[in-house]
Design a protein around this motif. Structure first.
Motif, PDB file in Angstrom:
ATOM      1  N   GLY A 135     103.256 -29.210   0.114  1.00 49.16           N
ATOM      2  CA  GLY A 135     103.070 -30.474  -0.572  1.00 49.16           C
ATOM      3  C   GLY A 135     101.644 -30.994  -0.595  1.00 49.16           C
ATOM      4  O   GLY A 135     101.407 -32.124  -1.021  1.00 49.16           O
ATOM      5  N   LYS A 136     100.702 -30.185  -0.149  1.00 48.05           N
ATOM      6  CA  LYS A 136      99.306 -30.640  -0.099  1.00 48.05           C
ATOM      7  C   LYS A 136      98.398 -29.715  -0.890  1.00 48.05           C
ATOM      8  O   LYS A 136      98.783 -28.612  -1.259  1.00 48.05           O
ATOM      9  N   GLN A 137      97.193 -30.179  -1.131  1.00 48.98           N
ATOM     10  CA  GLN A 137      96.225 -29.368  -1.849  1.00 48.98           C
ATOM     11  C   GLN A 137      95.646 -28.284  -0.941  1.00 48.98           C
ATOM     12  O   GLN A 137      95.657 -28.398   0.281  1.00 48.98           O
ATOM     13  N   ARG A 138      95.136 -27.269  -1.565  1.00 50.44           N
ATOM     14  CA  ARG A 138      94.467 -26.205  -0.836  1.00 50.44           C
ATOM     15  C   ARG A 138      93.155 -26.747  -0.269  1.00 50.44           C
ATOM     16  O   ARG A 138      92.397 -27.415  -0.973  1.00 50.44           O
ATOM     17  N   VAL A 139      92.892 -26.461   1.005  1.00 47.40           N
ATOM     18  CA  VAL A 139      91.679 -26.945   1.654  1.00 47.40           C
ATOM     19  C   VAL A 139      90.903 -25.803   2.282  1.00 47.40           C
ATOM     20  O   VAL A 139      91.474 -24.794   2.695  1.00 47.40           O
ATOM     21  N   LEU A 140      89.614 -25.991   2.370  1.00 45.67           N
ATOM     22  CA  LEU A 140      88.729 -24.993   2.978  1.00 45.67           C
ATOM     23  C   LEU A 140      88.880 -25.043   4.489  1.00 45.67           C
ATOM     24  O   LEU A 140      88.817 -26.108   5.096  1.00 45.67           O
ATOM     25  N   VAL A 141      89.057 -23.886   5.090  1.00 42.89           N
ATOM     26  CA  VAL A 141      89.224 -23.792   6.543  1.00 42.89           C
ATOM     27  C   VAL A 141      87.982 -23.212   7.203  1.00 42.89           C
ATOM     28  O   VAL A 141      87.518 -23.710   8.229  1.00 42.89           O
ATOM     29  N   ALA A 142      87.449 -22.149   6.617  1.00 43.50           N
ATOM     30  CA  ALA A 142      86.295 -21.484   7.214  1.00 43.50           C
ATOM     31  C   ALA A 142      85.562 -20.688   6.152  1.00 43.50           C
ATOM     32  O   ALA A 142      86.165 -20.247   5.178  1.00 43.50           O
ATOM     33  N   LEU A 143      84.264 -20.516   6.348  1.00 42.84           N
ATOM     34  CA  LEU A 143      83.506 -19.670   5.425  1.00 42.84           C
ATOM     35  C   LEU A 143      82.437 -18.907   6.195  1.00 42.84           C
ATOM     36  O   LEU A 143      82.025 -19.290   7.289  1.00 42.84           O
ATOM     37  N   ILE A 144      82.034 -17.799   5.577  1.00 40.52           N
ATOM     38  CA  ILE A 144      80.983 -16.978   6.158  1.00 40.52           C
ATOM     39  C   ILE A 144      79.945 -16.711   5.089  1.00 40.52           C
ATOM     40  O   ILE A 144      80.285 -16.379   3.948  1.00 40.52           O
ATOM     41  N   GLY A 145      78.672 -16.872   5.461  1.00 38.03           N
ATOM     42  CA  GLY A 145      77.603 -16.709   4.504  1.00 38.03           C
ATOM     43  C   GLY A 145      77.012 -15.312   4.526  1.00 38.03           C
ATOM     44  O   GLY A 145      77.358 -14.475   5.369  1.00 38.03           O
ATOM     45  N   ILE A 146      76.103 -15.089   3.615  1.00 35.06           N
ATOM     46  CA  ILE A 146      75.497 -13.763   3.476  1.00 35.06           C
ATOM     47  C   ILE A 146      74.714 -13.374   4.712  1.00 35.06           C
ATOM     48  O   ILE A 146      74.599 -12.180   5.041  1.00 35.06           O
ATOM     49  N   ASP A 147      74.220 -14.370   5.447  1.00 35.44           N
ATOM     50  CA  ASP A 147      73.453 -14.093   6.672  1.00 35.44           C
ATOM     51  C   ASP A 147      74.344 -14.061   7.907  1.00 35.44           C
ATOM     52  O   ASP A 147      73.846 -13.980   9.029  1.00 35.44           O
ATOM     53  N   GLY A 148      75.642 -14.157   7.694  1.00 40.11           N
ATOM     54  CA  GLY A 148      76.572 -14.137   8.818  1.00 40.11           C
ATOM     55  C   GLY A 148      76.852 -15.498   9.410  1.00 40.11           C
ATOM     56  O   GLY A 148      77.673 -15.622  10.334  1.00 40.11           O
ATOM     57  N   SER A 149      76.206 -16.520   8.889  1.00 38.45           N
ATOM     58  CA  SER A 149      76.477 -17.862   9.389  1.00 38.45           C
ATOM     59  C   SER A 149      77.896 -18.266   9.028  1.00 38.45           C
ATOM     60  O   SER A 149      78.443 -17.830   8.008  1.00 38.45           O
ATOM     61  N   THR A 150      78.485 -19.081   9.866  1.00 41.45           N
ATOM     62  CA  THR A 150      79.874 -19.501   9.661  1.00 41.45           C
ATOM     63  C   THR A 150      79.978 -21.018   9.707  1.00 41.45           C
ATOM     64  O   THR A 150      79.148 -21.699  10.319  1.00 41.45           O
TER      65      THR A 150
END
Length: 116
Positions: free
Chosen positions: A42-57
Motif C-alpha cells: 500500500g505504499k510507494q517504492r522508496v530508495l533503501v540503499a545505493l552504491i556509486g561508481i567509486d564504491g561509495s554507499t
C-alpha cells in the motif's frame, strides 16, 4: 533490453538476516551505479540503499547500520545484505539505477516478509 532479476527474499523472523541478489540479462547493463528499493504494501517504492561508481554507499536512515549494499563487477551482480531485520522492512525489494539516472525496466522484485 536489460531485464533485472531479483532473488533471495523470504519469510523470516525479527532479528534474522537475508541476502538479496540482483542480476541482469541483456546488453547495456552496468553495476557502476545501482540501488535497492523497497515497496511496502500500500505504499510507494522508496530508495533503501545505493552504491556509486567509486564504491561509495548511501542508506536510508531506517536501515543504516543494518543493511549493506555491495556489488561483484566481474559477475555483474548487486547484493543487499540485510541484518537484524524488523517487521517494517517487509516489502518487495527491487534493484535499479539511482533516482538521478535513467531507469532500466523494473524487474519483478523479491518479497521480504519479517514476522514479529
Amino acid at each position: 533490453q536489460v531485464q533485472l532479476v531479483e532473488s533471495g527474499g523470504g519469510l523470516v523472523q525479527t532479528g534474522r538476516s537475508l541476502r538479496l541478489s540482483c542480476a541482469a540479462s541483456g546488453s547495456g547493463f552496468t553495476v557502476d551505479r545501482m540501488a535497492w528499493y523497497r515497496q511496502a504494501p500500500g505504499k510507494q517504492r522508496v530508495l533503501v540503499a545505493l552504491i556509486g561508481i567509486d564504491g561509495s554507499t548511501s542508506y536510508d536512515r531506517s536501515v543504516k547500520g543494518r543493511f549493506t549494499i555491495s556489488r561483484d563487477t566481474a559477475k555483474g551482480e548487486i547484493y543487499l545484505e540485510m541484518n537484524n531485520l524488523k517487521p517494517d522492512d517487509t516489502g518487495v525489494y527491487y534493484c535499479n539505477t539511482p533516482p538521478t539516472l535513467p531507469r532500466y525496466p523494473w524487474g519483478q522484485g523479491t518479497q521480504v516478509t519479517v514476522s514479529s
